[in-house]
Design a protein around this motif. Sequence first.
Motif, PDB file in Angstrom:
ATOM      1  N   ARG A   1       1.323  18.201  -6.057  1.00 41.56           N
ATOM      2  CA  ARG A   1       0.165  18.534  -5.275  1.00 41.56           C
ATOM      3  C   ARG A   1      -0.896  17.695  -5.380  1.00 41.56           C
ATOM      4  N   THR A   2      -0.935  16.924  -6.378  1.00 42.56           N
ATOM      5  CA  THR A   2      -2.327  16.006  -6.660  1.00 42.56           C
ATOM      6  C   THR A   2      -1.575  14.618  -6.353  1.00 42.56           C
ATOM      7  N   ARG A   3      -2.615  13.724  -5.833  1.00 34.77           N
ATOM      8  CA  ARG A   3      -2.185  12.177  -5.938  1.00 34.77           C
ATOM      9  C   ARG A   3      -2.135  11.871  -7.414  1.00 34.77           C
ATOM     10  N   PRO A   4      -0.909  11.073  -7.748  1.00 37.13           N
ATOM     11  CA  PRO A   4      -0.817  10.694  -9.181  1.00 37.13           C
ATOM     12  C   PRO A   4      -1.783   9.371  -9.383  1.00 37.13           C
ATOM     13  N   HIS A   5      -2.154   8.971 -10.420  1.00 42.73           N
ATOM     14  CA  HIS A   5      -2.913   7.844 -10.824  1.00 42.73           C
ATOM     15  C   HIS A   5      -1.787   6.645 -11.444  1.00 42.73           C
ATOM     16  N   GLU A   6      -0.860   7.229 -12.053  1.00 39.33           N
ATOM     17  CA  GLU A   6       0.115   6.215 -12.716  1.00 39.33           C
ATOM     18  C   GLU A   6       0.737   5.300 -11.572  1.00 39.33           C
ATOM     19  N   MET A   7       0.636   3.975 -11.534  1.00 45.92           N
ATOM     20  CA  MET A   7       1.394   3.053 -10.710  1.00 45.92           C
ATOM     21  C   MET A   7       2.903   3.481 -10.380  1.00 45.92           C
ATOM     22  N   HIS A   8       3.474   3.641 -11.450  1.00 46.90           N
ATOM     23  CA  HIS A   8       4.955   3.802 -10.996  1.00 46.90           C
ATOM     24  C   HIS A   8       5.309   5.119 -10.346  1.00 46.90           C
ATOM     25  N   LYS A   9       4.259   6.057 -10.450  1.00 45.14           N
ATOM     26  CA  LYS A   9       4.699   7.454  -9.855  1.00 45.14           C
ATOM     27  C   LYS A   9       4.133   7.453  -8.200  1.00 45.14           C
ATOM     28  N   LEU A  10       2.975   6.418  -7.855  1.00 43.51           N
ATOM     29  CA  LEU A  10       2.338   6.110  -6.731  1.00 43.51           C
ATOM     30  C   LEU A  10       3.707   5.395  -5.874  1.00 43.51           C
ATOM     31  N   GLN A  11       4.440   4.574  -6.750  1.00 44.41           N
ATOM     32  CA  GLN A  11       5.266   3.607  -6.158  1.00 44.41           C
ATOM     33  C   GLN A  11       6.540   4.458  -5.782  1.00 44.41           C
ATOM     34  N   ALA A  12       6.829   5.370  -6.609  1.00 44.38           N
ATOM     35  CA  ALA A  12       8.130   6.388  -6.408  1.00 44.38           C
ATOM     36  C   ALA A  12       7.698   7.049  -5.071  1.00 44.38           C
ATOM     37  N   ALA A  13       6.502   7.665  -5.176  1.00 45.04           N
ATOM     38  CA  ALA A  13       5.932   8.471  -3.950  1.00 45.04           C
ATOM     39  C   ALA A  13       6.077   7.768  -2.679  1.00 45.04           C
ATOM     40  N   ALA A  14       5.702   6.493  -2.747  1.00 44.00           N
ATOM     41  CA  ALA A  14       5.580   5.485  -1.551  1.00 44.00           C
ATOM     42  C   ALA A  14       7.062   5.220  -1.072  1.00 44.00           C
ATOM     43  N   ALA A  15       8.056   5.009  -2.083  1.00 42.44           N
ATOM     44  CA  ALA A  15       9.323   4.754  -1.656  1.00 42.44           C
ATOM     45  C   ALA A  15      10.044   5.790  -0.874  1.00 42.44           C
ATOM     46  N   VAL A  16       9.930   7.000  -1.377  1.00 39.92           N
ATOM     47  CA  VAL A  16      10.285   8.282  -0.586  1.00 39.92           C
ATOM     48  C   VAL A  16       9.542   8.461   0.689  1.00 39.92           C
ATOM     49  N   GLY A  17       8.293   8.294   0.532  1.00 40.48           N
ATOM     50  CA  GLY A  17       7.681   8.619   1.806  1.00 40.48           C
ATOM     51  C   GLY A  17       7.847   7.531   2.934  1.00 40.48           C
ATOM     52  N   GLN A  18       8.038   6.474   2.621  1.00 42.06           N
ATOM     53  CA  GLN A  18       8.195   5.199   3.662  1.00 42.06           C
ATOM     54  C   GLN A  18       9.660   5.535   4.481  1.00 42.06           C
ATOM     55  N   MET A  19      10.448   6.059   3.709  1.00 40.39           N
ATOM     56  CA  MET A  19      11.812   6.474   4.275  1.00 40.39           C
ATOM     57  C   MET A  19      11.432   7.356   5.697  1.00 40.39           C
ATOM     58  N   GLY A  20      10.747   8.379   5.205  1.00 43.32           N
ATOM     59  CA  GLY A  20      10.619   9.358   6.215  1.00 43.32           C
ATOM     60  C   GLY A  20       9.548   8.579   7.359  1.00 43.32           C
ATOM     61  N   LEU A  21       8.575   8.046   6.982  1.00 42.88           N
ATOM     62  CA  LEU A  21       7.592   7.448   8.007  1.00 42.88           C
ATOM     63  C   LEU A  21       8.348   6.697   8.958  1.00 42.88           C
ATOM     64  N   ALA A  22       9.111   5.689   8.602  1.00 45.09           N
ATOM     65  CA  ALA A  22       9.800   4.812   9.218  1.00 45.09           C
ATOM     66  C   ALA A  22      10.703   5.459  10.341  1.00 45.09           C
TER      67      ALA A  22
END
Length: 372
Positions: free
Chosen positions: A67-88
């Motif tokens: 629900r909320t944007r994490p601050h930890e870099m590794h969580k942001l990177q995990a979310a980005a990895a999952v989201g980028q798949m869908g975006l592309a």
Amino acid sequence: MRDKIRNATRLVVKVGSALVTNNGAGLDHGALADWARQIAQLQQQGRQIALVSSGAIAAGMQRLGWRTRPHEMHKLQAAAAVGQMGLAQAYEDAFSRHGLHTAQILLTHDDLADRKRYLNARSTITTLLKYGVVPIINENDTVVTDEIKFGDNDTLGALVANLIEAEALIILTDQDGLFTADPRKDPDATLISEGQAEDPVYRSMAGGAGSGISKGGMLTKILAAQRAARSGAHTMIVGGRHADALARAAGGEPIGTLLHASSTPLQARKQWLADHLKVAGTFVIDAGAAKALRAGKSLLPVGIVEVEGDFERGAAVACRDDETGVILARGLSSYSSAEARRLKRKPSREVEATLGYVAETEAIHRDNLILL
Ligand SMILES: Nc1ncnc2c1ncn2[C@@H]1O[C@H](COP(=O)(O)OP(=O)(O)O)[C@@H](O)[C@H]1O
Ligand SMILES: N[C@@H](CCC(=O)OP(=O)(O)O)C(=O)O
């Protein structure tokens, strides 16, 4: 000035997280389809469009149920990895309906900081554009670390505009443009229709991101317009939710905010230097050297008071005025840090004797130097 946008044949379009994910509700496939339709139309008019799209982190958060944007870099990177798949995939689907291919380009600072990789990225993207492919560009969030990230896609949009020498950068966001203050906080704020990108007045008006899912804010958009202006690109900040906002903006209609580039484009090399987001070291220089640099001259070893950092020849370094502490320039060093330490305060005629071999007489040649 809007005719300069209408006549632009190569444009960078940047869309923010709030629009791409409908305020964090997940990828807004309708919005992506509508942008694809408008970009296909612009391509029909013979215009080349590179699309910088945020939304990986926001889409990943939604897919992971965060629900909320994490601050930890590794969580942001995990979310980005999952989201980028869908975006592309979503963009590929949207553009395929218009018979267009897309290409995923994920960049980190290093891809643009190293001159060779910079030139390689430029030739790849311009080749894609030539073949009518739509590059979908984002920061490679999965691998970035604090040291190498661009941080926000407004900055990335401007750097891509510099990289491919676009004539215009169109930023689609969730407000109708730049206002005299954040409209979410000041109901009396009024829209700025047009101005010069380099005008410092706009920085004071622009605040941070408007929602928890975005990263940039309006300030990063103003700074992006200033950066884009360095290579002569004009910037429009436009409300992306209005019908045909992109096509109308690219058509030069008086919507949103136009921040035009007033300065003539810096030559490509100096432009790259200005955008070199990281330096490997610093030359601390005396007042005489600072004056010489401001007069457009090269930095000579005699003007170097101290050398900070460890670097090889050719590295990007900052020049800091010893008296004021101000970093007034960046450039490519002709010497390694070890050589520079041996040459500091030495007149140019002693360079060869000091090093025992022939080397450049300038620590930074003026062609490799840019004033900030
Ligand atoms: N002077 C300003 N004019 C317009 N918007 C502003 C201003 N200052 C701050 N903002 C905020 O910036 C937000 C747009 O930036 P951001 O939230 O990062 O969106 P995006 O995802 O498009 O990058 C607006 O929603 C608004 O709340
Ligand atoms: N690379 C990040 C970009 C984040 C970002 O800059 O977001 P925004 O301020 O909404 O353009 C992502 O895709 O989420």
